[in-house]
Write a protein that holds these residues in place. Structure first.
Motif, PDB file in Angstrom:
ATOM      1  N   LEU A 154       6.681  -2.906  11.448  1.00 31.88           N
ATOM      2  CA  LEU A 154       5.562  -3.717  10.967  1.00 31.88           C
ATOM      3  C   LEU A 154       5.990  -4.553   9.769  1.00 31.88           C
ATOM      4  CD1 LEU A 154       2.712  -1.029  11.095  1.00 31.88           C
ATOM      5  CD2 LEU A 154       3.150  -2.833  12.764  1.00 31.88           C
ATOM      6  N   GLU A 155       5.552  -5.802   9.750  1.00 24.24           N
ATOM      7  CA  GLU A 155       5.846  -6.668   8.605  1.00 24.24           C
ATOM      8  C   GLU A 155       5.095  -6.143   7.388  1.00 24.24           C
ATOM      9  OE1 GLU A 155       5.684 -11.414   7.351  1.00 24.24           O
ATOM     10  OE2 GLU A 155       4.505 -10.662   9.038  1.00 24.24           O
ATOM     11  N   PHE A 156       5.834  -5.833   6.348  1.00 27.45           N
ATOM     12  CA  PHE A 156       5.265  -5.146   5.190  1.00 27.45           C
ATOM     13  C   PHE A 156       4.898  -6.134   4.086  1.00 27.45           C
ATOM     14  CE2 PHE A 156       5.779  -2.988   1.067  1.00 27.45           C
ATOM     15  CZ  PHE A 156       4.919  -1.913   1.231  1.00 27.45           C
ATOM     16  N   GLY A 157       3.736  -5.905   3.485  1.00 27.08           N
ATOM     17  CA  GLY A 157       3.313  -6.692   2.330  1.00 27.08           C
ATOM     18  C   GLY A 157       2.645  -5.787   1.320  1.00 27.08           C
ATOM     19  N   ARG A 158       2.755  -6.139   0.060  1.00 25.57           N
ATOM     20  CA  ARG A 158       2.185  -5.293  -0.993  1.00 25.57           C
ATOM     21  C   ARG A 158       1.401  -6.136  -1.991  1.00 25.57           C
ATOM     22  NH1 ARG A 158       5.535  -1.332  -5.229  1.00 25.57           N
ATOM     23  NH2 ARG A 158       3.748  -0.827  -6.561  1.00 25.57           N
ATOM     24  N   ILE A 159       0.242  -5.622  -2.377  1.00 26.91           N
ATOM     25  CA  ILE A 159      -0.560  -6.241  -3.424  1.00 26.91           C
ATOM     26  C   ILE A 159      -0.786  -5.200  -4.507  1.00 26.91           C
ATOM     27  CG2 ILE A 159      -2.746  -7.352  -4.016  1.00 26.91           C
ATOM     28  CD1 ILE A 159      -3.066  -8.129  -1.099  1.00 26.91           C
ATOM     29  N   GLN A 160      -0.406  -5.535  -5.727  1.00 25.13           N
ATOM     30  CA  GLN A 160      -0.682  -4.656  -6.863  1.00 25.13           C
ATOM     31  C   GLN A 160      -2.011  -5.078  -7.459  1.00 25.13           C
ATOM     32  OE1 GLN A 160       1.408  -2.026  -7.844  1.00 25.13           O
ATOM     33  NE2 GLN A 160      -0.419  -1.464  -8.993  1.00 25.13           N
ATOM     34  N   PHE A 161      -3.039  -4.280  -7.251  1.00 25.81           N
ATOM     35  CA  PHE A 161      -4.376  -4.653  -7.699  1.00 25.81           C
ATOM     36  C   PHE A 161      -4.495  -4.474  -9.209  1.00 25.81           C
ATOM     37  CE2 PHE A 161      -5.078  -4.493  -3.273  1.00 25.81           C
ATOM     38  CZ  PHE A 161      -6.227  -5.214  -3.007  1.00 25.81           C
ATOM     39  N   THR A 162      -5.041  -5.490  -9.848  1.00 21.48           N
ATOM     40  CA  THR A 162      -5.235  -5.500 -11.297  1.00 21.48           C
ATOM     41  C   THR A 162      -6.626  -6.052 -11.603  1.00 21.48           C
ATOM     42  OG1 THR A 162      -4.250  -7.717 -11.446  1.00 21.48           O
ATOM     43  CG2 THR A 162      -2.769  -5.832 -11.766  1.00 21.48           C
ATOM     44  N   PRO A 163      -7.142  -5.828 -12.810  1.00 25.85           N
ATOM     45  CA  PRO A 163      -8.493  -6.311 -13.136  1.00 25.85           C
ATOM     46  C   PRO A 163      -8.664  -7.829 -13.061  1.00 25.85           C
ATOM     47  CG  PRO A 163      -7.830  -4.611 -14.686  1.00 25.85           C
ATOM     48  CD  PRO A 163      -6.622  -4.928 -13.868  1.00 25.85           C
TER      49      PRO A 163
ATOM     50  N   ARG B 136      -0.062 -10.053   6.711  1.00 29.35           N
ATOM     51  CA  ARG B 136       1.027  -9.142   7.061  1.00 29.35           C
ATOM     52  C   ARG B 136       0.494  -8.170   8.102  1.00 29.35           C
ATOM     53  NH1 ARG B 136       2.757 -12.501   4.224  1.00 29.35           N
ATOM     54  NH2 ARG B 136       4.275 -12.371   2.519  1.00 29.35           N
ATOM     55  N   GLU B 137       1.384  -7.326   8.613  1.00 31.96           N
ATOM     56  CA  GLU B 137       0.938  -6.333   9.588  1.00 31.96           C
ATOM     57  C   GLU B 137       0.588  -5.011   8.925  1.00 31.96           C
ATOM     58  OE1 GLU B 137       2.999  -7.637  13.742  1.00 31.96           O
ATOM     59  OE2 GLU B 137       4.270  -6.556  12.333  1.00 31.96           O
TER      60      GLU B 137
ATOM     61  N   ARG C 223     -10.258  -8.182  11.520  1.00 28.20           N
ATOM     62  CA  ARG C 223      -8.875  -8.650  11.613  1.00 28.20           C
ATOM     63  C   ARG C 223      -8.797 -10.179  11.672  1.00 28.20           C
ATOM     64  NH1 ARG C 223      -8.656  -3.593  13.263  1.00 28.20           N
ATOM     65  NH2 ARG C 223      -6.807  -2.376  12.695  1.00 28.20           N
ATOM     66  N   ARG C 224      -9.516 -10.765  10.754  1.00 28.16           N
ATOM     67  CA  ARG C 224      -9.450 -12.211  10.570  1.00 28.16           C
ATOM     68  C   ARG C 224      -9.835 -12.525   9.140  1.00 28.16           C
ATOM     69  NH1 ARG C 224     -14.905 -14.386  13.754  1.00 28.16           N
ATOM     70  NH2 ARG C 224     -16.397 -13.640  12.166  1.00 28.16           N
ATOM     71  N   VAL C 225      -9.483 -13.728   8.702  1.00 28.94           N
ATOM     72  CA  VAL C 225      -9.770 -14.196   7.355  1.00 28.94           C
ATOM     73  C   VAL C 225     -10.420 -15.564   7.460  1.00 28.94           C
ATOM     74  CG1 VAL C 225      -8.720 -14.998   5.202  1.00 28.94           C
ATOM     75  CG2 VAL C 225      -7.901 -12.900   6.264  1.00 28.94           C
ATOM     76  N   THR C 226     -11.458 -15.796   6.674  1.00 28.56           N
ATOM     77  CA  THR C 226     -12.133 -17.088   6.667  1.00 28.56           C
ATOM     78  C   THR C 226     -11.843 -17.792   5.348  1.00 28.56           C
ATOM     79  OG1 THR C 226     -13.910 -16.253   8.077  1.00 28.56           O
ATOM     80  CG2 THR C 226     -14.339 -18.279   6.864  1.00 28.56           C
TER      81      THR C 226
ATOM     82  N   GLY D  47     -14.357 -22.052   5.469  1.00 20.96           N
ATOM     83  CA  GLY D  47     -15.106 -22.170   6.718  1.00 20.96           C
ATOM     84  C   GLY D  47     -14.282 -22.076   7.979  1.00 20.96           C
ATOM     85  N   GLU D  48     -12.987 -21.925   7.850  1.00 23.84           N
ATOM     86  CA  GLU D  48     -12.119 -21.840   9.034  1.00 23.84           C
ATOM     87  C   GLU D  48     -11.554 -20.425   9.146  1.00 23.84           C
ATOM     88  OE1 GLU D  48      -8.144 -23.985  10.963  1.00 23.84           O
ATOM     89  OE2 GLU D  48      -9.030 -24.739   9.103  1.00 23.84           O
ATOM     90  N   SER D  49     -11.624 -19.862  10.357  1.00 29.24           N
ATOM     91  CA  SER D  49     -11.149 -18.499  10.591  1.00 29.24           C
ATOM     92  C   SER D  49      -9.679 -18.503  10.971  1.00 29.24           C
ATOM     93  CB  SER D  49     -11.962 -17.829  11.698  1.00 29.24           C
ATOM     94  OG  SER D  49     -13.306 -17.658  11.301  1.00 29.24           O
ATOM     95  N   HIS D  50      -8.968 -17.525  10.448  1.00 30.07           N
ATOM     96  CA  HIS D  50      -7.546 -17.360  10.748  1.00 30.07           C
ATOM     97  C   HIS D  50      -7.335 -15.925  11.209  1.00 30.07           C
ATOM     98  CE1 HIS D  50      -6.679 -21.189   8.647  1.00 30.07           C
ATOM     99  NE2 HIS D  50      -7.606 -20.777   7.794  1.00 30.07           N
ATOM    100  N   ALA D  51      -6.814 -15.759  12.398  1.00 26.51           N
ATOM    101  CA  ALA D  51      -6.652 -14.428  12.978  1.00 26.51           C
ATOM    102  C   ALA D  51      -5.470 -13.705  12.336  1.00 26.51           C
ATOM    103  CB  ALA D  51      -6.433 -14.542  14.485  1.00 26.51           C
ATOM    104  N   LEU D  52      -5.644 -12.396  12.165  1.00 25.29           N
ATOM    105  CA  LEU D  52      -4.562 -11.537  11.717  1.00 25.29           C
ATOM    106  C   LEU D  52      -3.955 -10.834  12.926  1.00 25.29           C
ATOM    107  CD1 LEU D  52      -6.316  -9.931   8.612  1.00 25.29           C
ATOM    108  CD2 LEU D  52      -4.639 -11.785   8.603  1.00 25.29           C
TER     109      LEU D  52
END
Length: 318
Positions: free
Chosen positions: A64-73, A102-103, A128-131, A134-139
């Motif tokens: 799986l394509e890996f991605g990471r987000i470090q959540f901060t305030p 990412r996957e 499993r999509r992002v808007t 106004g435009e949807s992008h499939a994940l």
């Protein structure tokens, strides 16, 4: 893919992860079930228990394509989703995709960011999509969120709202290792310096997109008998009538528990669900969906104890 092939694939993934991760067999099992059932996982545990490294090793073994987000305030929704930026050379807006595309997305310390930013994951996790504008992008159909949170600190954190928690298939508690496991960890990692990488321990990809998709399709052949459906419904409904539970589990919890039980059966090479599949996954599926009553909190009751009690009290089919 046959169910026996799905079982072999799961065994191969476990073997690869074990090259880097010591112990945590139950957590790895739940991650595999969530992947096949197309669900998301919330990991809760103290720092230094290899939650991030486990997610990296899992992604390496499954391809799986890996991605990471470090959540901060100060993290904003656009930092996760991306945005349309104006390109002065072409005089057009260009989509800059955020790390959510990412996957396998590691949402590290997800409770350190405000609810507005946490909510940016809701549509992606549910549909499993992002808007964007106004435009949807499939994940990817294999899109999976593995979120972590630290239960020790309570300064500067934002507890996940119920609607967000309900999107996670499992909530898993990652404990400290046993003395024997900790000795193996020190032996394995104590002679190295720098951050560990899955590839350094020989973790190789044993599954690709086609194999995972085939395993997800194989789950559809697993039979869910009416008696098992009635058992799941009875167990979930029992959480709503318990005086120690202020808010019980929703019908979504029953549906997800059924899906997870079918995935567990498939990974064990069976084309039918046993009540034991439901029992094995009930605590991890329900613990984050239930809210203790004030009296139960004062008495120091634990959600896990209550769910275990309900499992014992609810009659299972023979």
């Amino acid at each position: 893919m046959s169910l026996e092939e799905a079982r072999s694939l799961a065994g191969a993934i476990r073997t690869e992860i074990a090259k880097a991760i010591v112990g945590q067999d139950e957590t790895v099992e739940h991650l595999l079930i969530a992947l096949i059932a197309q669900g998301h996982v919330l990991l809760e545990g103290p720092p230094g228990t290899a939650k991030t490294f486990l997610a990296q090793s899992f992604a390496a073994a499954t391809g799986l394509e890996f991605g990471r987000i470090q959540f901060t305030p100060d993290l904003l929704p656009g930092d996760i989703l991306g945005s349309n930026l104006f390109n002065f050379q072409t005089s057009q807006f260009t989509l800059t995709r955020g790390p959510i595309f990412r996957e396998l997305l590691l949402a590290d310390e997800i409770n350190r960011t405000p609810p507005k930013t946490q909510a940016a994951l809701l549509e992606a996790m549910q549909e499993r999509r992002v808007t964007l504008d106004g435009e949807s992008h499939a994940l990817s159909p294999r899109f999976m969120v593995v979120a972590t949170q630290n239960p020790i600190e309570n300064q500067g954190v934002y507890p996940l709202p119920e609607a967000q928690l309900d999107r996670f298939l499992f909530k898993l508690l990652v404990p400290y290792p046993s003395a024997e496991e900790e000795a193996k960890i020190v032996t394995r990692f104590g002679t190295r310096s720098g951050p560990p990488k899955a590839g350094d321990f020989g973790v190789s990809m044993v599954a690709d997109a086609a194999a995972i998709s085939a395993a997800q399709e194989a789950v559809k052949t697993v039979t869910l008998a009416e008696e098992v459906v009635a058992y799941i419904v009875a167990l979930v409904r029992a959480t709503r009538g318990n005086p120690d539970i202020a808010n019980g589990a929703s019908p979504r919890a029953a549906v997800l528990l059924a899906n997870a039980a079918r995935a567990r059966a498939a990974l064990h090479g069976r084309d039918y669900v046993l009540p034991d599949d439901v029992k094995a996954l009930a605590v991890s599926t329900l613990r984050h969906r239930l809210v203790l009553s004030p009296a139960a909190e004062i008495e120091g009751r634990q959600i896990e104890q209550l769910v275990t009690g309900l499992i014992e009290q609810t009659e299972a089919p023979k």
